[in-house]
Scaffold this motif. Structure first.
Motif, PDB file in Angstrom:
ATOM      1  N   ALA A   1      30.570 -49.664 -21.301  1.00  0.00           N
ATOM      2  CA  ALA A   1      31.352 -50.859 -20.982  1.00  0.00           C
ATOM      3  C   ALA A   1      30.493 -51.823 -20.173  1.00  0.00           C
ATOM      4  CB  ALA A   1      32.603 -50.480 -20.204  1.00  0.00           C
ATOM      5  N   ALA A   2      30.351 -53.036 -20.668  1.00  0.00           N
ATOM      6  CA  ALA A   2      29.648 -54.107 -19.950  1.00  0.00           C
ATOM      7  C   ALA A   2      30.726 -55.040 -19.407  1.00  0.00           C
ATOM      8  CB  ALA A   2      28.691 -54.845 -20.877  1.00  0.00           C
ATOM      9  N   ILE A   3      31.060 -54.864 -18.143  1.00  0.00           N
ATOM     10  CA  ILE A   3      32.235 -55.508 -17.558  1.00  0.00           C
ATOM     11  C   ILE A   3      31.825 -56.845 -16.938  1.00  0.00           C
ATOM     12  CG2 ILE A   3      34.133 -55.195 -15.926  1.00  0.00           C
ATOM     13  CD1 ILE A   3      33.182 -52.060 -16.316  1.00  0.00           C
ATOM     14  N   ASN A   4      32.152 -57.915 -17.644  1.00  0.00           N
ATOM     15  CA  ASN A   4      31.663 -59.247 -17.306  1.00  0.00           C
ATOM     16  C   ASN A   4      32.620 -60.060 -16.447  1.00  0.00           C
ATOM     17  OD1 ASN A   4      33.128 -59.079 -19.867  1.00  0.00           O
ATOM     18  ND2 ASN A   4      32.982 -61.311 -19.862  1.00  0.00           N
ATOM     19  N   GLY A   5      33.692 -59.433 -15.964  1.00  0.00           N
ATOM     20  CA  GLY A   5      34.640 -60.174 -15.137  1.00  0.00           C
ATOM     21  C   GLY A   5      35.854 -59.330 -14.823  1.00  0.00           C
ATOM     22  N   VAL A   6      37.002 -59.978 -14.703  1.00  0.00           N
ATOM     23  CA  VAL A   6      38.245 -59.290 -14.373  1.00  0.00           C
ATOM     24  C   VAL A   6      38.552 -58.214 -15.423  1.00  0.00           C
ATOM     25  CG1 VAL A   6      40.733 -59.576 -14.113  1.00  0.00           C
ATOM     26  CG2 VAL A   6      39.172 -61.250 -13.124  1.00  0.00           C
ATOM     27  N   CYS A   7      38.928 -57.053 -14.935  1.00  0.00           N
ATOM     28  CA  CYS A   7      39.206 -55.908 -15.802  1.00  0.00           C
ATOM     29  C   CYS A   7      40.508 -55.288 -15.310  1.00  0.00           C
ATOM     30  CB  CYS A   7      38.037 -54.916 -15.715  1.00  0.00           C
ATOM     31  SG  CYS A   7      38.252 -53.386 -16.649  1.00  0.00           S
ATOM     32  N   VAL A   8      41.614 -55.683 -15.918  1.00  0.00           N
ATOM     33  CA  VAL A   8      42.920 -55.251 -15.422  1.00  0.00           C
ATOM     34  C   VAL A   8      43.787 -54.705 -16.551  1.00  0.00           C
ATOM     35  CG1 VAL A   8      42.910 -56.845 -13.475  1.00  0.00           C
ATOM     36  CG2 VAL A   8      43.844 -57.595 -15.662  1.00  0.00           C
ATOM     37  N   GLY A   9      44.791 -53.937 -16.178  1.00  0.00           N
ATOM     38  CA  GLY A   9      45.723 -53.409 -17.159  1.00  0.00           C
ATOM     39  C   GLY A   9      45.025 -52.654 -18.268  1.00  0.00           C
ATOM     40  N   GLY A  10      45.276 -53.089 -19.496  1.00  0.00           N
ATOM     41  CA  GLY A  10      44.638 -52.452 -20.640  1.00  0.00           C
ATOM     42  C   GLY A  10      43.136 -52.569 -20.636  1.00  0.00           C
ATOM     43  N   GLY A  11      42.595 -53.553 -19.899  1.00  0.00           N
ATOM     44  CA  GLY A  11      41.144 -53.640 -19.747  1.00  0.00           C
ATOM     45  C   GLY A  11      40.619 -52.467 -18.954  1.00  0.00           C
ATOM     46  N   THR A  12      41.336 -52.098 -17.897  1.00  0.00           N
ATOM     47  CA  THR A  12      40.936 -50.942 -17.099  1.00  0.00           C
ATOM     48  C   THR A  12      41.119 -49.648 -17.874  1.00  0.00           C
ATOM     49  OG1 THR A  12      41.382 -52.033 -14.977  1.00  0.00           O
ATOM     50  CG2 THR A  12      41.414 -49.640 -14.984  1.00  0.00           C
ATOM     51  N   THR A  13      42.213 -49.513 -18.621  1.00  0.00           N
ATOM     52  CA  THR A  13      42.391 -48.278 -19.395  1.00  0.00           C
ATOM     53  C   THR A  13      41.344 -48.168 -20.500  1.00  0.00           C
ATOM     54  OG1 THR A  13      44.035 -49.241 -20.921  1.00  0.00           O
ATOM     55  CG2 THR A  13      44.859 -48.227 -18.901  1.00  0.00           C
ATOM     56  N   LEU A  14      40.908 -49.308 -21.042  1.00  0.00           N
ATOM     57  CA  LEU A  14      39.815 -49.301 -22.010  1.00  0.00           C
ATOM     58  C   LEU A  14      38.532 -48.841 -21.334  1.00  0.00           C
ATOM     59  CD1 LEU A  14      38.371 -49.941 -24.648  1.00  0.00           C
ATOM     60  CD2 LEU A  14      38.432 -52.375 -24.033  1.00  0.00           C
ATOM     61  N   MET A  15      38.249 -49.373 -20.153  1.00  0.00           N
ATOM     62  CA  MET A  15      37.059 -48.953 -19.423  1.00  0.00           C
ATOM     63  C   MET A  15      37.106 -47.468 -19.100  1.00  0.00           C
ATOM     64  SD  MET A  15      35.750 -49.887 -15.605  1.00  0.00           S
ATOM     65  CE  MET A  15      36.784 -48.544 -14.996  1.00  0.00           C
ATOM     66  N   LEU A  16      38.299 -46.944 -18.764  1.00  0.00           N
ATOM     67  CA  LEU A  16      38.451 -45.533 -18.431  1.00  0.00           C
ATOM     68  C   LEU A  16      38.062 -44.622 -19.595  1.00  0.00           C
ATOM     69  CD1 LEU A  16      41.856 -45.639 -16.512  1.00  0.00           C
ATOM     70  CD2 LEU A  16      39.669 -44.901 -15.549  1.00  0.00           C
ATOM     71  N   ALA A  17      38.146 -45.143 -20.817  1.00  0.00           N
ATOM     72  CA  ALA A  17      37.797 -44.346 -21.995  1.00  0.00           C
ATOM     73  C   ALA A  17      36.330 -44.478 -22.366  1.00  0.00           C
ATOM     74  CB  ALA A  17      38.669 -44.767 -23.183  1.00  0.00           C
ATOM     75  N   SER A  18      35.577 -45.287 -21.617  1.00  0.00           N
ATOM     76  CA  SER A  18      34.144 -45.428 -21.873  1.00  0.00           C
ATOM     77  C   SER A  18      33.383 -44.358 -21.095  1.00  0.00           C
ATOM     78  CB  SER A  18      33.660 -46.823 -21.471  1.00  0.00           C
ATOM     79  OG  SER A  18      33.735 -46.991 -20.063  1.00  0.00           O
TER      80      SER A  18
END
Length: 257
Positions: free
Chosen positions: A99-116
């Protein structure tokens, strides 16, 4: 607006391309993301994937709530458990994901990151699971993976208070691997991806699967699965390639066979 997938030298880069909506996901984009993850899973030319968001404001703001809350869905959909599967919803993708997190990572963005598996973020990145403030819960693994990746009290703070976590705090808790300047984010992600792609593909996927499944197995079961997996891999063409390259003092060129 789209989900873009670019493949270069074994590395698939998936970009959530909806910056005007902070890369929030409506039904169309969820479907596109599902197809992208299926391509990563099934395409033998792909060895590793990078997921990122377009623009410089958000990695992903999660579900586009205006398009989802109150949306009528047949009750029968509850049992279509394989429909439009996602990485964070349960699609089994054993190729490593960065995951290349380029800014705000919330809600489903965080759950997506959690699966990386590996994560790099810009200093401005913020992480949060504020679903309880909207009358819902952090689904698609939000209440499940976070308890395995953060200490109990820290995870509960995110789930129950819905507060945001900054990049340095996320780094301190091991939520992400590194914080890098914005101009170096994709370079850092691509560097990790290239190093993963240079390793033996079958062994890399096996290592990821065993590590993840270990959370649901006893130590004795996990050790036994390791033995069986290593026995199988030791007879692979990649293992032979590695032995030959080591003897010849050259870099191995793995084919995933």
């Amino acid at each position: 607006m789209s989900i873009d997938l670019d493949l270069h030298e074994g590395v698939a880069t998936i970009t959530i391309n909806r910056p005007e909506k902070r890369n929030a996901l409506d039904a169309e984009h969820y479907e596109g993301l599902s197809k992208a993850w299926t391509e990563v899973r099934d395409n033998p030319e792909i060895r590793v994937a990078i997921i990122t968001g377009a623009g410089d404001k958000a990695f992903c703001a999660g579900a586009d709530l205006k398009s989802w809350i109150g949306r009528k869905q047949p009750l029968s959909d509850m049992w279509l458990t394989q429909k439009d599967q996602l990485l964070n919803r349960g699609l089994e993708v054993w190729k490593p994901v960065i995951a290349a997190i380029n800014g705000v990572c919330v809600g489903g963005g965080t759950t997506l990151m959690l699966a990386s598996d590996l994560r790099a973020a810009v200093p401005e990145a913020r992480f949060g699971l504020a679903e309880v403030k909207r009358g819902i819960i952090a689904a698609n693994g939000g209440t499940q993976r976070i308890m395995r990746q953060l200490p109990y009290a820290v995870a509960m703070e995110m789930l129950l208070l819905g507060d945001m976590m900054d990049a340095e705090t996320a780094l301190r808790w091991g939520f992400i691997n590194r914080v890098v300047p914005r101009e170096g984010l994709m370079e850092a992600a691509q560097d990790m991806a290239a190093r993963v792609a240079a390793n033996a593909p079958l062994a890399t996927q096996a290592a990821k699967e065993l590590a993840i499944r270990s959370m649901d197995m006893s130590l004795a079961e996990g050790l036994r699965m390791e033995q069986f997996t290593n026995r199988i891999l030791s007879h692979s063409a990649d293992a032979a390639t590695a032995r030959e390259a080591f003897a010849a003092k050259r870099k191995p060129e793995f084919r995933g066979e």
